[in-house]
Scaffold this motif. Structure first.
Motif: not given
Length: 328
Positions: A152-174
């Motif tokens: 599951m690791v590769k898929g989970l890490m891809k999802d985590l990076f997608a969150y980091l790139k696309k989510d609108k929350d503040l960078i401090l929180i992300k």
């Protein structure tokens, strides 16, 4: 963890924005404003070196490394150090990866793998490669955390990076969420702790340059038990909220320490060098200079400018109230 459909939605990891998180973010933003106003975001060369050594020593000590700040300084200066070979290699690798920090893109999984390769080169056989086997984290005599299945690791890490790139929350929180989720996934066989801390620094640097040389790891080391307790608490709750609150508190305390120490230690040459970066080739007067360094007096500003003129760093135009300056 994160569920995603790359073409439509990236769902964020589970956490809640509490009133405590909002209060900490506000306080951090205020401190960063003070730092930017007084040009403390780029420390002097001497302080950058000192803080980098603190960062490396603290992050590695958390993982069991025995080298002191003095020994790391000696290694930086290519001097001989008597210590376990593994500990020396860990430090040498950490020095290399922090020197390359600006070359890594925090939003690219490939760059994370490249950084891990540098950090763990010669220490483990599969440095720079995501794990495909199963692992558990043992504290003392008990298993503290069973990481997700290796497949599951590769898929989970891809999802985590997608969150980091696309989510609108503040960078401090992300950055805090990424740090926690990274430790939860445990994507590498070894080196996850030091990588998680390094990557949070890299994420924060993109918006706030001050974090490049801010020794956050030093305060984490001082609160090491609480650091692991909050990771564990977040894991049990299935939410990174406790860890976000903890890390934001660490960031705030580190920024406050920077303000307290650097406001007192900036010297004439430091102020002149910092102001040159801001003003470039534009003409300015003493009032402009004072507005950038509000903790100094008018006579001190005059002495700074007079010294810079005498050293042929500045050109002076006019006299008394009409006096203007320009960097050569």
């Amino acid at each position: 963890m994160i569920l995603s459909n790359d073409s439509i939605i990236v769902m964020k990891p589970p956490y809640i924005i509490t009133s405590e998180i909002l209060k900490l973010v506000t306080s951090i933003s205020e401190r960063i404003g003070e730092i930017n106003a007084t040009h403390l975001y780029k420390p002097t060369t001497e302080l950058r070196k000192k803080n980098r050594i603190k960062t490396i020593q603290s992050s590695l000590e958390i993982e069991g490394n025995t080298l002191t700040e003095e020994q790391i300084t000696a290694l930086l200066e290519n001097k001989r150090v008597i210590a376990p070979k593994k500990d020396i290699l860990e430090v040498q690798n950490a020095i290399k990866v922090y020197d390359k920090l600006n070359k890594f893109n925090p939003y690219q999984l490939k760059d994370l793998e490249k950084a891990h390769l540098v950090l763990m080169n010669g220490l483990i056989g599969n440095a720079g490669k995501l794990r495909t086997t199963n692992v558990g984290i043992i504290k003392g005599s008990k298993i503290e955390h069973v990481a997700p299945n290796g497949i599951m690791v590769k898929g989970l890490m891809k999802d985590l990076f997608a969150y980091l790139k696309k989510d609108k929350d503040l960078i401090l929180i992300k950055s805090c969420v990424f740090h926690y989720e990274f430790e939860f996934v445990h994507p590498f066989i070894d080196g996850n702790g030091r990588m998680g801390r390094l990557w949070q620094t890299l994420i924060l640097m993109q918006q706030y340059p001050v974090f490049e040389f801010l020794p956050i790891e030093n305060l984490i080391k001082q609160k090491q038990n609480e650091y692991y307790t909050k990771l564990s608490e977040s894991g049990k709750k299935g939410s990174s909220t406790p860890f976000i609150e903890f890390m934001l508190g660490i960031i705030l305390n580190t920024l406050e320490a920077l303000l307290q120490s650097q406001n007192k230690t900036l010297r004439t040459d430091d102020r002149i060098a910092l102001f040159k970066e801001k003003i470039c080739q534009n003409k300015f007067n003493r009032k402009d200079y004072l507005q950038s360094f509000k903790n100094i007096s008018a006579p001190t500003a005059s002495r700074d400018l007079k010294r810079a003129v005498e050293q042929s760093i500045l050109m002076k135009f006019g006299e008394q109230r009409l006096t203007e300056y320009q960097f050569k």
